[in-house]
Scaffold this motif. Sequence first.
Motif, short mmCIF file in Angstrom:
data_model
loop_
_atom_site.label_atom_id
_atom_site.label_comp_id
_atom_site.label_asym_id
_atom_site.label_seq_id
_atom_site.Cartn_x
_atom_site.Cartn_y
_atom_site.Cartn_z
N MET A 136 -8.42 10.49 -0.39
CA MET A 136 -8.39 9.04 -0.28
C MET A 136 -6.93 8.60 -0.10
N SER A 137 -6.69 7.77 0.89
CA SER A 137 -5.34 7.30 1.15
C SER A 137 -5.09 5.98 0.42
N THR A 138 -3.86 5.79 0.00
CA THR A 138 -3.49 4.53 -0.64
C THR A 138 -2.56 3.76 0.27
N GLU A 179 3.11 -6.70 -5.55
CA GLU A 179 2.65 -5.62 -4.68
C GLU A 179 1.89 -4.61 -5.51
N ILE A 180 0.84 -4.04 -4.88
CA ILE A 180 0.01 -3.07 -5.56
C ILE A 180 -0.43 -2.02 -4.55
N GLU A 181 -0.58 -0.79 -5.00
CA GLU A 181 -1.10 0.27 -4.15
C GLU A 181 -2.53 0.54 -4.54
N LEU A 182 -3.42 0.50 -3.55
CA LEU A 182 -4.85 0.70 -3.80
C LEU A 182 -5.42 1.66 -2.78
N GLY A 183 -6.49 2.33 -3.19
CA GLY A 183 -7.24 3.17 -2.27
C GLY A 183 -8.12 2.30 -1.39
#
Length: 82
Positions: free
Chosen positions: A1-3, A25-29
């Motif tokens: 799964m890429s984020t 800012e947030i990193e999510l899949g």
Amino acid sequence: MSTKSYRVRGIDLDVDEKRIPEGSEIELGDESASKLARWLEPVVKPEPAKSGKYAKSNANKQADSDTSKGAEDSGQAEGNKQ
């Protein structure tokens, strides 16, 4: 799964029992992002600046051409006012 990186907009979000304030800012899949897509906008990472001897000379050439155009334009504009 890429984020991927996203910016929260319009609302504070609760993600994984953490409060994410609007504008953060947030990193999510992909799966999590699709559920919250309404409140997310992708963050576009700027391309790294060119380095080396050619990068600086090209920047100077562009600045010089912009200056000469401005001088020509202002002269014409003044001539039209008379």
